[in-house]
Write a protein that holds these residues in place. Sequence first.
Motif, PDB file in Angstrom:
ATOM      1  N   UNK A 121      64.718  62.525  49.340  1.00 47.76           N
ATOM      2  CA  UNK A 121      63.348  62.498  48.864  1.00 47.76           C
ATOM      3  C   UNK A 121      62.993  61.116  48.320  1.00 47.76           C
ATOM      4  N   UNK A 122      61.913  60.557  48.868  1.00 41.98           N
ATOM      5  CA  UNK A 122      61.460  59.247  48.431  1.00 41.98           C
ATOM      6  C   UNK A 122      62.090  58.096  49.170  1.00 41.98           C
ATOM      7  N   UNK A 123      63.033  58.369  50.078  1.00 40.37           N
ATOM      8  CA  UNK A 123      63.749  57.304  50.785  1.00 40.37           C
ATOM      9  C   UNK A 123      63.596  57.508  52.286  1.00 40.37           C
ATOM     10  N   UNK A 124      62.709  56.739  52.891  1.00 40.04           N
ATOM     11  CA  UNK A 124      62.426  56.843  54.320  1.00 40.04           C
ATOM     12  C   UNK A 124      62.763  55.512  54.982  1.00 40.04           C
ATOM     13  N   UNK A 125      63.821  55.523  55.791  1.00 38.92           N
ATOM     14  CA  UNK A 125      64.293  54.306  56.448  1.00 38.92           C
ATOM     15  C   UNK A 125      63.546  54.075  57.759  1.00 38.92           C
ATOM     16  N   UNK A 152      60.100  53.165  53.050  1.00 36.66           N
ATOM     17  CA  UNK A 152      59.608  53.595  51.739  1.00 36.66           C
ATOM     18  C   UNK A 152      60.795  53.911  50.838  1.00 36.66           C
ATOM     19  N   UNK A 153      60.753  53.415  49.620  1.00 35.63           N
ATOM     20  CA  UNK A 153      61.746  53.792  48.615  1.00 35.63           C
ATOM     21  C   UNK A 153      61.011  54.028  47.308  1.00 35.63           C
ATOM     22  N   UNK A 154      60.811  55.299  46.983  1.00 32.72           N
ATOM     23  CA  UNK A 154      60.129  55.698  45.752  1.00 32.72           C
ATOM     24  C   UNK A 154      61.069  56.556  44.923  1.00 32.72           C
ATOM     25  N   UNK A 155      61.217  56.208  43.667  1.00 26.51           N
ATOM     26  CA  UNK A 155      62.131  56.927  42.773  1.00 26.51           C
ATOM     27  C   UNK A 155      61.442  58.073  42.053  1.00 26.51           C
ATOM     28  N   UNK A 156      60.141  58.164  42.218  1.00 28.19           N
ATOM     29  CA  UNK A 156      59.355  59.235  41.602  1.00 28.19           C
ATOM     30  C   UNK A 156      58.065  59.372  42.399  1.00 28.19           C
ATOM     31  N   UNK A 157      57.312  60.424  42.107  1.00 29.33           N
ATOM     32  CA  UNK A 157      56.021  60.600  42.770  1.00 29.33           C
ATOM     33  C   UNK A 157      55.070  59.496  42.333  1.00 29.33           C
ATOM     34  N   UNK A 172      59.403  74.391  44.415  1.00 33.21           N
ATOM     35  CA  UNK A 172      59.909  73.428  45.407  1.00 33.21           C
ATOM     36  C   UNK A 172      59.888  72.024  44.822  1.00 33.21           C
ATOM     37  N   UNK A 173      60.804  71.170  45.251  1.00 32.49           N
ATOM     38  CA  UNK A 173      60.809  69.800  44.732  1.00 32.49           C
ATOM     39  C   UNK A 173      59.539  69.060  45.104  1.00 32.49           C
ATOM     40  N   UNK A 174      59.122  68.151  44.236  1.00 31.76           N
ATOM     41  CA  UNK A 174      57.949  67.332  44.506  1.00 31.76           C
ATOM     42  C   UNK A 174      58.290  66.330  45.601  1.00 31.76           C
ATOM     43  N   UNK A 175      57.415  66.221  46.576  1.00 33.35           N
ATOM     44  CA  UNK A 175      57.620  65.230  47.634  1.00 33.35           C
ATOM     45  C   UNK A 175      57.145  63.875  47.122  1.00 33.35           C
TER      46      UNK A 175
END
Length: 385
Positions: A24-28, A48-53, A5-8
């Motif tokens: 994933x990584x983009x929560x408005x 939240x805007x995260x391009x990686x874990x 599964x993809x990493x959250x």
Amino acid sequence: MPPKPPINYVVQPTPSDYFISRGNGSEEMNFGAVKEYGDFVPNDRMYIHSRAAAPKLDVAAWRLHVGGSAVAEPRSFTYDELLALPSVTLRRVLDCGVNCRAFFPKVSPYGSLKWLPVGWTQWHFGAVGATEWTGVRVKDVLDAAGLEQAANAEFISLDSITTTAGKLPYSQVIAIDKVLADDTLLAYEMAGEPMPIDHGFPLRAIFSGWGGNSAVKWLGRIEVSKDPLPLSHFQRNQVLAGPDYPEEILATVGPVRSALELAENITIFPGDQTLHGRAWSGAGAIQQVEVCIEREMAPGRWMTVWDPAWRAAKLLHEAEPMMWVRFEIGWKNAEPGHYRLMTRATDEAGRIQPPPEEMVWNQHGLGYNGHAPLELSISPMSNMP
């Protein structure tokens, strides 16, 4: 074997009451919930805007490394050493450089095959938030490392992002005058609490008034250079480029924007309404906010409710530079029907939100601030379940 599964990329819970997931990584931030907030967005509600874990860090072993050709005494700072330096607290909006990207036409209106459809995260209004940031001035940290004549500096994260060039840490190259500004911070607290993991624990950069893309999270290194460093790999997609841009321009200062504290496409009751919203700008304080309401008379045909079409809203407190201001406006005898509502802010630099049709398209969907409409319906109370 089944695929993994993809990493959250996001650690904290992001319930749909408060967030709209954009991938994933983009929560408005859901603007429909903002009416519950005061000046600040709670830490667990900030977009939240995260391009990686998030990198797994032990704060006791973590170090901020400061070096480069413009530093006489390269050194590493522990977390406690940074906390021992003079602290600064600022009230600031953090507004993503591509907030409102979804309102740009996806495909270039110029018809050229050179310009690809605008992709990436399709933010609406809510890639923004405001809080109280506490940290140490970057210039104090650099002075402690023996800063010399410098052109710019690269702020480098400890994350690891898969790119076309391989695995790279996220980074931003910033001109030295902005680096040394009094309101440029290395922040270790949000709203009086240690920086949350999703927002860059233990340390992130805050460049007041600039797009959130510049606010490097999980900061691990600052390289200060006597000679100009080129833009980082990531900044190549953070430039204004398109048929109306003879030369690419790095997007920095946030545009003037505004939004109503309403979820999109909601249904409300008829009668007197009081509309609330927020307006902000990367260039200074907000001077004025206006509101326009249009009713759909037939498919695709809209008529303004007020004459003149735009009315000034009431600012609910004194506007501050680079901090949003809350506003309200009354809407008397709102009748059943389908409506679209627009807000238009003006900042102290004289910048005014333009009509959507006057927005200049760019390849990366940066800086949209047209007064895009928010639609809602008013249903007769007798028809409500």
